[in-house]
Design an enzyme around this catalytic site. Sequence first.
Site: not given
Ligand code: 13P
Length: 361
Positions: A29, A141, A184, A186, A226, A299, A361
Amino acid sequence: MIHNSSNESMLKKNAEFIVQQGKGILAADESPSSIVKRFQSIGVENTAEQRRIYRQILFTTPNIQQYISGIIMHEETFNQSNDSSISFPMMLTQNGILPGIKLDRGLESLTINTNETITLGFDDLEKRCEDFFTRGARFAKWRCVLRINQTKNQPTQVAILNNAIILARYASICQAKGLVPIIEPEVILDGDHDIYTCQYVTEKVLAATFKALSDYNVYLEGCLLKPNMITPGHEAKKKVKSSDIALATITTLSRTCPPALAGIVFLSGGQSEEDATMNLNQMNKLIYQQKCPWVLTFSFGRALQASALKAWGGKRENESNAQHSFLKRAIANSSASRGEYDGKNISNEAKKNLHIVEHNY
Ligand code: 13P
């Protein structure tokens, strides 16, 4: 909020489909602007048609549905079709892969003069969920980003709380419209912090996220997390073993994630393809000894695509080589999701670090 039980059983069924044994998600994505660096690295012009061709190569890889249960697409890709004019979501559904949609619309500053962020995308979210569901999406997501900066005491509590609430609000809207939300939060790899700091911060972030999910009555059985794996920062002097990463990650999850959650699908975060696979494998080896009630699978974006992208290089005649490279990583990660990866015959490409500073992203 009273849950609608027919929605709940569909959400649970689809979430469980995604994390069925030996399968995981391809995160394909990347937005048109974030894929530019990857295309530049192989000398490919970043046009909508090249992006379509590249995604078609991945999505039509023979036998890929044996290892990949869902694919996350950007809106542009969701609206594109294969060479036979079948839309990508339709083509994936016919091939036994659930189509997913990235619903967030990138980051903006949390306050003036800070590099902490929140994630945009609520403006027409309900309508977009309805529209994507009608056109075949079954999961979604949304990515929030937390940065570790120990000198500035970041992430701040304000950043953690705001992002937790954003994820919970997005998840509740998705579920009301029939989409399984992937949550997610992160904690990015940027920085020189050690593994303990990553663990401490990730525990705070996940605890706040699950508190917010409860406040918003999100149905955990129809929801996927995630997370980042627990690793030292990219610039940290001390590197650690895969077994340490696996133990720290499982400890973090067992302290923060309710057992009702449908599953955990890791991002790769800039680790090399091989490191991401090895770490996932170690976790799944440990899972039997630790308190770990969820499926732990992948993922991955970069860690599923880097070798394939390199093998393709934008040339028609390389398409089957690219598919071969992609299939190899998908098989490796499928084995890792069962704790059965042997780590043999690794290409140099798969060992390359894929970290990008301030990755979007
Ligand atoms: P990466 O595995 O490259 O970190 O990407 C996963 C993702 O969907 C980040 O939003």
